[in-house]
Scaffold this motif. Sequence first.
Motif, short mmCIF file in Angstrom:
data_model
loop_
_atom_site.label_atom_id
_atom_site.label_comp_id
_atom_site.label_asym_id
_atom_site.label_seq_id
_atom_site.Cartn_x
_atom_site.Cartn_y
_atom_site.Cartn_z
N ALA A 97 38.30 29.30 33.06
CA ALA A 97 39.25 28.62 31.86
C ALA A 97 38.59 29.09 30.86
O ALA A 97 39.21 28.50 29.30
CB ALA A 97 38.65 27.02 32.37
N LEU A 98 37.22 29.11 30.53
CA LEU A 98 36.77 30.09 29.11
C LEU A 98 37.15 31.37 29.14
O LEU A 98 37.33 31.23 27.87
CB LEU A 98 35.13 30.29 30.00
N CYS A 99 38.07 31.95 30.04
CA CYS A 99 38.50 33.14 29.92
C CYS A 99 39.60 32.91 28.65
O CYS A 99 40.25 33.30 28.17
CB CYS A 99 38.77 34.15 30.56
N HIS A 100 40.72 31.87 29.46
CA HIS A 100 41.60 30.88 28.89
C HIS A 100 41.64 30.90 27.24
O HIS A 100 41.93 30.94 25.74
CB HIS A 100 42.72 30.70 29.44
N GLU A 101 40.35 30.37 27.06
CA GLU A 101 39.38 29.59 26.03
C GLU A 101 38.79 30.35 24.45
O GLU A 101 39.43 30.65 23.72
CB GLU A 101 38.32 28.95 25.73
N MET A 102 38.87 31.66 25.35
CA MET A 102 38.27 32.89 24.02
C MET A 102 38.67 33.54 24.13
O MET A 102 38.08 34.77 23.26
CB MET A 102 36.60 33.09 25.10
N VAL A 103 39.19 34.37 24.50
CA VAL A 103 40.23 35.72 24.35
C VAL A 103 41.45 35.68 24.52
O VAL A 103 42.44 35.22 25.23
CB VAL A 103 39.52 36.00 26.24
N PRO A 104 41.24 36.34 23.74
CA PRO A 104 42.92 36.11 23.20
C PRO A 104 43.73 36.90 23.72
O PRO A 104 43.42 37.58 23.86
CB PRO A 104 43.20 36.54 21.68
N GLY A 105 45.28 36.12 24.64
CA GLY A 105 46.10 37.09 25.49
C GLY A 105 44.92 37.99 26.46
O GLY A 105 45.49 38.37 27.47
N GLY A 106 43.54 36.86 26.86
CA GLY A 106 43.23 37.25 28.08
C GLY A 106 43.92 36.86 29.49
O GLY A 106 44.26 35.66 29.55
N LYS A 107 43.22 37.61 29.78
CA LYS A 107 44.06 36.90 31.81
C LYS A 107 43.02 38.00 32.52
O LYS A 107 42.35 38.89 32.60
CB LYS A 107 45.35 38.75 31.88
N ILE A 108 42.79 36.95 34.12
CA ILE A 108 41.68 36.86 34.33
C ILE A 108 42.69 36.46 36.13
O ILE A 108 42.88 35.84 36.24
CB ILE A 108 40.49 35.53 33.50
N GLY A 109 41.66 37.28 36.70
CA GLY A 109 41.67 36.56 38.45
C GLY A 109 40.34 37.26 39.34
O GLY A 109 39.92 37.78 38.77
N PRO A 110 40.88 36.67 40.36
CA PRO A 110 39.24 36.68 41.32
C PRO A 110 40.17 38.38 41.85
O PRO A 110 40.77 38.64 42.18
CB PRO A 110 39.69 36.05 42.61
N ALA A 111 38.88 38.35 42.80
CA ALA A 111 38.90 40.06 43.52
C ALA A 111 38.08 39.98 44.85
O ALA A 111 37.43 41.26 45.29
CB ALA A 111 38.71 41.07 42.79
N PRO A 112 38.86 39.65 45.61
CA PRO A 112 38.61 39.39 47.11
C PRO A 112 39.07 40.53 47.60
O PRO A 112 39.68 41.21 46.83
CB PRO A 112 38.99 38.25 47.94
N ASN A 113 38.87 40.45 48.93
CA ASN A 113 39.14 41.80 49.88
C ASN A 113 40.26 41.09 50.55
O ASN A 113 39.31 40.21 51.76
CB ASN A 113 37.73 42.18 49.92
N ILE A 114 41.45 41.60 50.76
CA ILE A 114 42.28 40.44 51.82
C ILE A 114 43.04 41.91 52.39
O ILE A 114 43.49 43.30 52.76
CB ILE A 114 43.23 40.17 50.88
N SER A 115 43.27 41.45 54.22
CA SER A 115 43.86 42.24 55.32
C SER A 115 44.48 41.11 55.96
O SER A 115 44.39 40.21 56.60
CB SER A 115 42.88 42.95 55.96
N ALA A 116 46.09 41.97 56.21
CA ALA A 116 46.42 41.12 57.18
C ALA A 116 45.82 40.78 58.34
O ALA A 116 45.76 42.49 58.76
CB ALA A 116 48.33 41.65 56.82
#
Length: 472
Positions: free
Chosen positions: A207-226
């Motif tokens: 939420a903070l990224c969207h407030e503070m970073v103009p045009g900022g994009k953010i996501g989680p980075a888990p390890n995913i496997s089928a």
Amino acid sequence: MMSRQHKPFPADFLWGASTSAYQCEGASDIDGKGPSVQDVKEPFPGTPDFKVASDQYHHYKEDIALMAEMGFKVYRFSVSWSRVIPTGDGPINQKGLDYYSDLVDECLKYGIQPLVTMYHFDLPQALAEKGGWGRRECADAFIRFAKVLFENLGSRVKYWLTINEQNMLTLVGPLIGTFNAEGVKNIQKELYQQNHYMMLAQAQVMALCHEMVPGGKIGPAPNISAVYPASCLPEDVKAAELFSAIRNWFYLDMAVYGVYNHQVWSFLEMQDALPEIAEGDMEILASGHPDFIAFNYYNTGTVARDESTEMPDPGSFDQQRIASFPGLYRGVKNGNLPTTQWGWEIDPIGFRNTLNQVYSRYRLPIIITENGLGAKDKVEADGSVQDDYRIEYLQRHIEQMQLAIDDGVEMLGYCPWSAIDLISTHEGFEKRYGFIYVNRDNFDLKDLRRIRKKSFFWYKKVIATNGADLSN
Ligand code: BG6
């Protein structure tokens, strides 16, 4: 046989590669950096400490120039929390901040987008001594750290990742060296409590990224496997479905929808491992929204039903538990797949399956933040490194990513592991992943010279043709 025209990779597809601070920077006690849990832990037998690593701290200009030569559009690196805030929650170390500011500028000089992971396995040791992620205050310290990063780098860094492999931190934290089990009575409960605080921190940082970073994009980075069922027996299919929820969806359901996965909740309840949730927490969890999903992919998992009647000690940690839980599911080898020198199964089609599963569930664009082959590379007498095995691995995964795009998956980018050789989490410098060879061994630092591997030239062509020419 039906054939179809491939959809091309998007014109602005982010080709690049990844590293993490503690595995490549070195300079672990220089210019005011505080120790992290990785600096103080006992290295795995036969592997070096992280004092020098690939010495990117002193070679970053050269490293970024080499990445630019390959044509990188993005470089995923992590910020060492204890370099920026040595105690994790105390004063800021300006020199540490300057390092990342310079690193970002160096990337931008070549038109490379920095993709910044805020936390990759290297909790400041001072926070660990206060109880680490097991305390809500750790989440507050992380949010403050994120603020510092957004304030100082936010005008230049558009792409952010919160926590690397939060699922692995929770499932196998004691193995990664991020969790000290000493004196903890119910290890599972403690791990899932830590996970809850990480989730709270992540939601607020998004939420903070969207407030503070103009045009900022953010996501989680888990390890995913089928996760495959060992057979089509419905009991095996159920076991696979449950394990996939525990290993994968629990983390992404929370990041995207702000809800606890129902099956995993009940699995935790059964083990007396439910986290404590304070009033207002669920609202906080629902308030953060990722712009994309980043995930690391190395292999798939296969499980069979497990009919043992004996439940393991619910409060203990057993490393086999990552893929096995007596009475529920049991990890099995998938005999259809080849393996790496370290026994990791290689499954490019599983990559396409995984991409489709993630996209179907969450409908967010995807960036791959790790994928790659760990191997024992050799410098030939002529000074070259002939890593055709790595090229083949990457070719086959990129082909499947292309097929996933054909399937309709929205792909943002691809960052294999790793841009340069670095210290593997368990096997030191024996096991290399990079496009760029770093001339050192486990205990002989040699000259740390950078050598372009054969895969370096191959990847350069892949990027130049936007994935159209994968030939070796
Ligand atoms: C990922 C981690 O799990 O796997 C990296 O995010 C790690 O830090 C990579 O290096 C490869 O694992 P390993 O054990 O071969 O280094």
